[in-house]
Write a protein that holds these residues in place. Sequence first.
Motif, PDB file in Angstrom:
ATOM      1  N   ALA A   9     -22.175 -37.052 -32.202  1.00 13.71           N
ATOM      2  CA  ALA A   9     -22.096 -36.705 -33.628  1.00 13.71           C
ATOM      3  C   ALA A   9     -21.689 -35.241 -33.795  1.00 13.71           C
ATOM      4  CB  ALA A   9     -23.440 -36.975 -34.305  1.00 13.71           C
ATOM      5  N   ARG A  10     -22.219 -34.387 -32.951  1.00 15.07           N
ATOM      6  CA  ARG A  10     -21.863 -32.960 -33.023  1.00 15.07           C
ATOM      7  C   ARG A  10     -20.371 -32.758 -32.795  1.00 15.07           C
ATOM      8  NH1 ARG A  10     -25.823 -29.159 -32.937  1.00 15.07           N
ATOM      9  NH2 ARG A  10     -27.940 -29.962 -32.706  1.00 15.07           N
ATOM     10  N   PHE A  11     -19.833 -33.434 -31.776  1.00 11.04           N
ATOM     11  CA  PHE A  11     -18.418 -33.261 -31.465  1.00 11.04           C
ATOM     12  C   PHE A  11     -17.548 -33.820 -32.588  1.00 11.04           C
ATOM     13  CE2 PHE A  11     -14.355 -34.239 -29.481  1.00 11.04           C
ATOM     14  CZ  PHE A  11     -14.107 -33.096 -28.738  1.00 11.04           C
ATOM     15  N   LEU A  12     -17.841 -35.021 -33.023  1.00 10.10           N
ATOM     16  CA  LEU A  12     -17.003 -35.666 -34.037  1.00 10.10           C
ATOM     17  C   LEU A  12     -17.077 -34.955 -35.387  1.00 10.10           C
ATOM     18  CD1 LEU A  12     -17.772 -39.373 -33.107  1.00 10.10           C
ATOM     19  CD2 LEU A  12     -15.602 -38.189 -32.758  1.00 10.10           C
ATOM     20  N   ASP A  13     -18.233 -34.400 -35.705  1.00  6.88           N
ATOM     21  CA  ASP A  13     -18.431 -33.752 -37.015  1.00  6.88           C
ATOM     22  C   ASP A  13     -18.274 -32.229 -36.951  1.00  6.88           C
ATOM     23  OD1 ASP A  13     -18.967 -36.278 -37.931  1.00  6.88           O
ATOM     24  OD2 ASP A  13     -21.150 -36.048 -37.819  1.00  6.88           O
ATOM     25  N   ARG A  14     -17.916 -31.723 -35.798  1.00  8.89           N
ATOM     26  CA  ARG A  14     -17.763 -30.282 -35.561  1.00  8.89           C
ATOM     27  C   ARG A  14     -19.041 -29.487 -35.876  1.00  8.89           C
ATOM     28  NH1 ARG A  14     -16.336 -25.254 -37.267  1.00  8.89           N
ATOM     29  NH2 ARG A  14     -14.789 -24.109 -36.056  1.00  8.89           N
ATOM     30  N   ASN A  15     -20.159 -30.047 -35.495  1.00  2.45           N
ATOM     31  CA  ASN A  15     -21.432 -29.331 -35.582  1.00  2.45           C
ATOM     32  C   ASN A  15     -21.734 -28.795 -34.188  1.00  2.45           C
ATOM     33  OD1 ASN A  15     -23.972 -28.365 -36.260  1.00  2.45           O
ATOM     34  ND2 ASN A  15     -24.948 -30.374 -36.062  1.00  2.45           N
ATOM     35  N   LEU A  16     -21.011 -27.755 -33.803  1.00  2.00           N
ATOM     36  CA  LEU A  16     -21.009 -27.288 -32.425  1.00  2.00           C
ATOM     37  C   LEU A  16     -22.176 -26.346 -32.129  1.00  2.00           C
ATOM     38  CD1 LEU A  16     -17.171 -26.621 -32.246  1.00  2.00           C
ATOM     39  CD2 LEU A  16     -18.399 -28.705 -31.582  1.00  2.00           C
ATOM     40  N   PHE A  17     -22.308 -25.978 -30.877  1.00  2.00           N
ATOM     41  CA  PHE A  17     -23.341 -25.035 -30.473  1.00  2.00           C
ATOM     42  C   PHE A  17     -22.962 -23.619 -30.918  1.00  2.00           C
ATOM     43  CE2 PHE A  17     -24.672 -27.640 -26.462  1.00  2.00           C
ATOM     44  CZ  PHE A  17     -25.186 -28.630 -27.280  1.00  2.00           C
ATOM     45  N   LYS A  18     -23.981 -22.834 -31.202  1.00  2.00           N
ATOM     46  CA  LYS A  18     -23.796 -21.404 -31.463  1.00  2.00           C
ATOM     47  C   LYS A  18     -23.836 -20.672 -30.116  1.00  2.00           C
ATOM     48  CE  LYS A  18     -23.743 -22.174 -35.863  1.00  2.00           C
ATOM     49  NZ  LYS A  18     -22.441 -22.169 -36.567  1.00  2.00           N
ATOM     50  N   TYR A  19     -23.519 -19.393 -30.154  1.00  2.00           N
ATOM     51  CA  TYR A  19     -23.486 -18.644 -28.907  1.00  2.00           C
ATOM     52  C   TYR A  19     -23.951 -17.208 -29.120  1.00  2.00           C
ATOM     53  CZ  TYR A  19     -19.231 -16.549 -30.778  1.00  2.00           C
ATOM     54  OH  TYR A  19     -18.347 -15.885 -31.575  1.00  2.00           O
ATOM     55  N   VAL A  20     -24.411 -16.608 -28.022  1.00  2.00           N
ATOM     56  CA  VAL A  20     -24.700 -15.174 -27.985  1.00  2.00           C
ATOM     57  C   VAL A  20     -24.081 -14.634 -26.704  1.00  2.00           C
ATOM     58  CG1 VAL A  20     -26.843 -15.276 -29.326  1.00  2.00           C
ATOM     59  CG2 VAL A  20     -26.926 -15.584 -26.838  1.00  2.00           C
ATOM     60  N   GLU A  21     -23.840 -13.330 -26.671  1.00  2.00           N
ATOM     61  CA  GLU A  21     -23.345 -12.704 -25.445  1.00  2.00           C
ATOM     62  C   GLU A  21     -24.411 -12.824 -24.360  1.00  2.00           C
ATOM     63  OE1 GLU A  21     -20.274 -11.525 -25.204  1.00  2.00           O
ATOM     64  OE2 GLU A  21     -19.898 -11.954 -27.331  1.00  2.00           O
ATOM     65  N   TYR A  22     -23.966 -12.962 -23.132  1.00  2.00           N
ATOM     66  CA  TYR A  22     -24.908 -13.168 -22.039  1.00  2.00           C
ATOM     67  C   TYR A  22     -24.582 -12.245 -20.870  1.00  2.00           C
ATOM     68  CZ  TYR A  22     -27.463 -15.490 -18.268  1.00  2.00           C
ATOM     69  OH  TYR A  22     -28.312 -15.759 -17.219  1.00  2.00           O
ATOM     70  N   ASN A  23     -25.619 -11.603 -20.354  1.00  2.00           N
ATOM     71  CA  ASN A  23     -25.478 -10.750 -19.175  1.00  2.00           C
ATOM     72  C   ASN A  23     -25.905 -11.564 -17.955  1.00  2.00           C
ATOM     73  OD1 ASN A  23     -25.639  -8.899 -17.109  1.00  2.00           O
ATOM     74  ND2 ASN A  23     -26.764  -7.363 -18.272  1.00  2.00           N
ATOM     75  N   PRO A  24     -24.962 -11.880 -17.047  1.00  2.00           N
ATOM     76  CA  PRO A  24     -25.307 -12.742 -15.904  1.00  2.00           C
ATOM     77  C   PRO A  24     -26.378 -12.148 -14.993  1.00  2.00           C
ATOM     78  CG  PRO A  24     -23.159 -11.710 -15.594  1.00  2.00           C
ATOM     79  CD  PRO A  24     -23.570 -11.422 -17.007  1.00  2.00           C
TER      80      PRO A  24
END
Length: 431
Positions: free
Chosen positions: A308-323
């Motif tokens: 449903a997320r993919f089809l409806d474009r309800n995607l994940f949010k993101y933050v910068e990440y330090n490995p």
Amino acid sequence: MQQPQLLHEEKVFKDPVHRYVHVRDKFIWDLINSPEFQRLRRVKQLGTSFFTFHGGEHSRFNHSLGVYELMRRILETFEGRIQLTYEEKLLCLCAALLHDVGHGPFSHSFEKVFKYHHEDWTRAILLGDTQINRILRRLDEEFPKKLAEVINKTYDNKLIVSLISSQLDADRMDYLLRDAYYTGVNYGNFEIERILRVMRPQEDGIVFKFSGMHAVEDYIMSRYQMYWQVYFHPVTRSAEVVLCKIFQRAKWLFANGYAFSQEPVMLLPFLQEKVELADYLALDESVILFYMQLWRKEDDPILKDLCARFLDRNLFKYVEYNPRDFRLLAELKKQFQQAGIDPMYYLEVDTTSDLPYDFYRAGEEEERIPIMLQMPSGELVELSQKSEIVQAISGKRRFDYKLYFPLDKVMALPGELSRKIRERLGVMEDA
């Protein structure tokens, strides 16, 4: 080798990037009309980028015709400069046309989960029981093998290989211009006409007249900008993360005996890891989207939610990440688990990197053939030795790390738990 016959009348495709794509050989026309090549109409060139750039819906078919047309024009400019046999010219044109014929649906995401590479399938299509193979063998029984070697970069004639696979080749030139056109950005535009005019053939590859150095610089910078502004866009990467998680979940459910409401017949060979060429060729993006529509109604809550997320474009949010902050990821996984959000599917570090230009370093992995400039004296000099712009970015790989997660699920958690997770993620209260 049998001489291919010409069409009674030249066929012309109207093309928004090159204006026209010209086909004169019946041999090439037959390849274009083969089922294996026509399948590329149903595979997007830019994967999930249409979620970010709504115009980016063009296909691998679209791009492959463009690479063929560029190769045709390059060969025209080489007339009188170097002697190529008729077979060698056909190898160039066929490599340009068919270099992407092995791409599957949502290419790189699908490849990552199901552990295959499109170039392996390209060779299988060229050499296997396909219409493309039968058309190629009309010229010569060995022609499919030679073509596979060109695409595999193992063919003896390095000039032919460099025209389709180098740091400045027909493939890259077309996809930069085409992707820029369809996404509506200016980053990928460069002086293609100038580059074609200053390109010179050598026995072991192509070189560029020193007077055209600025056009080559423009191309290098266009490529750099396109990767970071378009191909590595964080929203596109979010869609890819969700897509990979869908494939991973479907694979896990199948392996653990889950009873799908409708058996995914066309995906069974991939889930069972027993894929034949015919199975692969039957798969395209319409098939994947069909199963997503079914899976969004499945009983499994994770598969249902991800589709449903993919089809409806309800995607994940993101933050910068330090490995280097490995404790952050471990803590978040624990907090997600405690909150009933499976971190296997809802917490992902995505890494991208690009090396915009590099030069040959003997003995190193992934040695790159440099771009050479032909000086007025005839001497050949590596590009970064004359270009300060290119020198500044040569050999410098840039990395980007993002941490992806479903903010809506985090926000829906009980107050204190939600606050703790958002605080650890560095997400604002009103995000």
